[in-house]
Enzyme design. Structure first.
Site, PDB file in Angstrom:
ATOM      1  N   ARG A 137       2.074  -4.771   6.272  1.00 20.57           N
ATOM      2  CA  ARG A 137       1.577  -4.200   5.401  1.00 20.57           C
ATOM      3  C   ARG A 137       1.777  -2.377   5.262  1.00 20.57           C
ATOM      4  NH1 ARG A 137      -4.934  -2.414   4.169  1.00 20.57           N
ATOM      5  NH2 ARG A 137      -4.959  -0.637   3.084  1.00 20.57           N
ATOM      6  N   GLY A 179       0.233   5.186  -4.859  1.00 24.85           N
ATOM      7  CA  GLY A 179      -0.100   6.902  -4.888  1.00 24.85           C
ATOM      8  C   GLY A 179      -0.127   7.895  -4.000  1.00 24.85           C
ATOM      9  N   LEU A 225      10.227 -21.478  -4.915  1.00 29.16           N
ATOM     10  CA  LEU A 225       9.281 -20.517  -4.763  1.00 29.16           C
ATOM     11  C   LEU A 225       7.680 -20.419  -4.877  1.00 29.16           C
ATOM     12  CD1 LEU A 225       8.818 -17.685  -2.898  1.00 29.16           C
ATOM     13  CD2 LEU A 225       9.492 -15.999  -4.426  1.00 29.16           C
ATOM     14  N   ASP A 232       0.360  -1.240   0.419  1.00 28.71           N
ATOM     15  CA  ASP A 232      -0.115   0.447  -0.038  1.00 28.71           C
ATOM     16  C   ASP A 232       0.998   0.959   0.153  1.00 28.71           C
ATOM     17  OD1 ASP A 232      -2.653   1.602   0.023  1.00 28.71           O
ATOM     18  OD2 ASP A 232      -2.650   1.290   2.092  1.00 28.71           O
ATOM     19  N   GLY A 233       0.405   2.266  -0.393  1.00 28.23           N
ATOM     20  CA  GLY A 233       0.959   3.764  -0.538  1.00 28.23           C
ATOM     21  C   GLY A 233       1.673   3.525  -1.659  1.00 28.23           C
ATOM     22  N   ARG A 244      -4.802  -2.246   8.661  1.00 30.71           N
ATOM     23  CA  ARG A 244      -6.379  -2.567   8.236  1.00 30.71           C
ATOM     24  C   ARG A 244      -6.145  -3.850   7.953  1.00 30.71           C
ATOM     25  NH1 ARG A 244      -7.437   2.801   6.992  1.00 30.71           N
ATOM     26  NH2 ARG A 244      -6.782   3.372   5.035  1.00 30.71           N
ATOM     27  N   SER A 266      -7.643  -4.837  -5.095  1.00 34.44           N
ATOM     28  CA  SER A 266      -9.258  -5.825  -4.466  1.00 34.44           C
ATOM     29  C   SER A 266      -9.613  -5.816  -5.276  1.00 34.44           C
ATOM     30  CB  SER A 266      -8.887  -4.863  -3.209  1.00 34.44           C
ATOM     31  OG  SER A 266      -9.641  -3.860  -3.438  1.00 34.44           O
ATOM     32  N   GLU A 282     -12.071  -4.135  -4.564  1.00 32.19           N
ATOM     33  CA  GLU A 282     -12.635  -2.813  -3.615  1.00 32.19           C
ATOM     34  C   GLU A 282     -12.191  -1.909  -4.202  1.00 32.19           C
ATOM     35  OE1 GLU A 282     -12.386  -5.431  -1.453  1.00 32.19           O
ATOM     36  OE2 GLU A 282     -14.766  -5.587  -1.045  1.00 32.19           O
ATOM     37  N   HIS A 303       2.333   3.312  -9.244  1.00 30.40           N
ATOM     38  CA  HIS A 303       2.227   2.108  -9.245  1.00 30.40           C
ATOM     39  C   HIS A 303       3.203   1.758 -10.202  1.00 30.40           C
ATOM     40  CE1 HIS A 303      -1.649   2.368  -7.629  1.00 30.40           C
ATOM     41  NE2 HIS A 303      -2.176   3.150  -8.240  1.00 30.40           N
TER      42      HIS A 303
HETATM   43  C1  IPE Z   1      -5.806  -2.788  -0.099  1.00 31.38           C
HETATM   44  O1  IPE Z   1      -4.862  -1.054  -0.631  1.00 31.38           O
HETATM   45  C2  IPE Z   1      -5.492  -3.223  -1.659  1.00 31.38           C
HETATM   46  C3  IPE Z   1      -4.250  -3.399  -2.104  1.00 31.38           C
HETATM   47  C4  IPE Z   1      -2.963  -3.419  -1.452  1.00 31.38           C
HETATM   48  C5  IPE Z   1      -4.024  -4.135  -3.621  1.00 31.38           C
HETATM   49  P1  IPE Z   1      -6.209  -0.633  -0.281  1.00 31.38           P
HETATM   50  O2  IPE Z   1      -5.411   1.228  -1.107  1.00 31.38           O
HETATM   51  O3  IPE Z   1      -6.836  -0.469  -1.647  1.00 31.38           O
HETATM   52  O4  IPE Z   1      -6.833  -0.821   0.969  1.00 31.38           O
HETATM   53  P2  IPE Z   1      -7.828   0.911   1.218  1.00 31.38           P
HETATM   54  O5  IPE Z   1      -8.569   0.952   0.941  1.00 31.38           O
HETATM   55  O6  IPE Z   1      -6.639   1.591   2.416  1.00 31.38           O
HETATM   56  O7  IPE Z   1      -8.467  -0.041   2.766  1.00 31.38           O
HETATM   57  C1  IPE Z   2      -1.465   0.089  -3.073  1.00 36.46           C
HETATM   58  O1  IPE Z   2      -0.794   1.402  -3.161  1.00 36.46           O
HETATM   59  C2  IPE Z   2      -1.757  -0.585  -4.677  1.00 36.46           C
HETATM   60  C3  IPE Z   2      -3.437  -1.119  -5.088  1.00 36.46           C
HETATM   61  C4  IPE Z   2      -3.838  -0.942  -3.852  1.00 36.46           C
HETATM   62  C5  IPE Z   2      -3.474  -0.987  -6.299  1.00 36.46           C
HETATM   63  P1  IPE Z   2      -2.222   3.112  -3.558  1.00 36.46           P
HETATM   64  O2  IPE Z   2      -2.105   3.276  -4.669  1.00 36.46           O
HETATM   65  O3  IPE Z   2      -3.614   2.372  -2.641  1.00 36.46           O
HETATM   66  O4  IPE Z   2      -1.089   3.805  -2.530  1.00 36.46           O
HETATM   67  P2  IPE Z   2      -2.504   4.984  -1.506  1.00 36.46           P
HETATM   68  O5  IPE Z   2      -2.600   4.247  -0.828  1.00 36.46           O
HETATM   69  O6  IPE Z   2      -3.350   5.649  -2.451  1.00 36.46           O
HETATM   70  O7  IPE Z   2      -1.243   5.295  -1.142  1.00 36.46           O
HETATM   71 MG    MG Z   3      -4.029   2.599  -0.628  1.00 35.14          MG
END
Ligand code: IPE
Ligand code: IPE
Ligand code: MG
Length: 248
Positions: free
Chosen positions: A180, A15, A123, A12-13, A186, A57, A59, A29
């Site tokens: 995470r 963006g 792996l 995550d992170g 979460r 995900s 979502e 990405h």
């Molecule tokens: C979880 O990250 C899904 C992935 C890393 C693929 P999100 O950025 O979608 O999760 P939330 O919305 O912060 O819970």
């Molecule tokens: C995780 O990074 C990658 C995916 C969910 C595809 P995000 O795109 O959720 O990055 P943030 O949470 O917005 O920083």
């Molecule tokens: Mg995210």
């Protein structure tokens, strides 16, 4: 040092990494893919046997179309570019999730990589794509229910082990450690059933900045934890002494 046999990561992170630099989210990405490559290699070197990465995900389908299609494009390119490396490094590739929702071109590429790497043994690299744990559990419940309705199984045969068999992760051990990144604490609908006893580790690093050093820190923390699975500390010490192991 005790290394997790199965490591799961919520990457995550991406963006936020891009936004901090006034770049479009997709640039984050792209950088995230470089972290994936480095982490896969480090895990293989350290002896992790199963690495499961949450890449997209259920979502995430709700994100702007432009971001979703850029992610699908990036995924196809990642697979094409990593195939040779997976073959030469003895990595078996697989996916979990509702893959029927993925674009047909992506599905074809995925299937090709899965087939070509199916005999590899070093792996198991699993990408969670169009994955949501509740969706996986509902699909499993439906499949079990149809077995019962058709008379192939009885209600009494439904137990933990049978449920495991009907999940996308069948045949894999449960994750020992979840990492995470990005400071969020979460689970976001990831492996809810499988993580009943997984150790959790949260890193402040955004995924594009997550380094091998940080992975080592997580592994050292994991090695210090005592996993008790509901038993007492004394019972765990006795068990590991009997096996001639260090209990920590
Ligand atoms: C979880 O990250 C899904 C992935 C890393 C693929 P999100 O950025 O979608 O999760 P939330 O919305 O912060 O819970
Ligand atoms: C995780 O990074 C990658 C995916 C969910 C595809 P995000 O795109 O959720 O990055 P943030 O949470 O917005 O920083
Ligand atoms: Mg995210």
């Amino acid at each position: 040092m005790r290394i997790p046999r199965h490591l799961a990561i919520i990457m995550d992170g991406n963006g936020r990494w891009a936004e901090q630099r006034s770049l479009p989210r997709i640039a984050g990405h792209h950088r995230g893919v470089e972290t994936v490559q480095a982490v896969v290699e480090e895990c293989r070197t350290l002896g992790v046997k199963y690495l499961t990465l949450y890449a997209f995900s259920s979502e995430n389908w709700g994100r702007p179309d432009e971001e979703v299609s850029a992610l699908m494009e990036l995924l196809s390119r990642y697979l094409e570019s990593e195939l040779d490396s997976m073959l030469s490094r003895n990595i078996r590739f697989q996916v979990i999730g509702e893959s029927s929702r993925l674009p047909v071109g992506v599905r074809e590429t995925l299937q090709r990589v899965i087939d070509l790497t199916s005999a590899n043994t070093e792996l198991v690299l699993t990408l969670a794509l169009s994955y949501g744990s509740r969706n996986e559990l509902v699909r499993a419940a439906r499949a079990i229910a149809s077995e019962v309705v058709s008379g192939r199984r009885t209600v009494e045969q439904i137990d933990d082990a049978l449920f495991d068999e009907f999940l996308d992760t069948h045949g894999m051990p449960d994750p020992d450690l979840l990492i995470r990144t990005s400071g969020e604490m979460r689970i976001s609908n990831f492996l809810l059933w499988q993580m009943a006893y997984t150790e959790l580790y949260f890193s402040e690093a955004l995924w594009p900045e997550f380094s091998s050093e940080e992975l080592h820190v997580a592994f050292r923390e994991f090695a210090r934890r005592q996993r008790r699975f509901g038993l007492t500390a004394a019972q765990i010490c006795n068990e590991s002494e009997n096996r001639g192991e260090d209990s920590h």
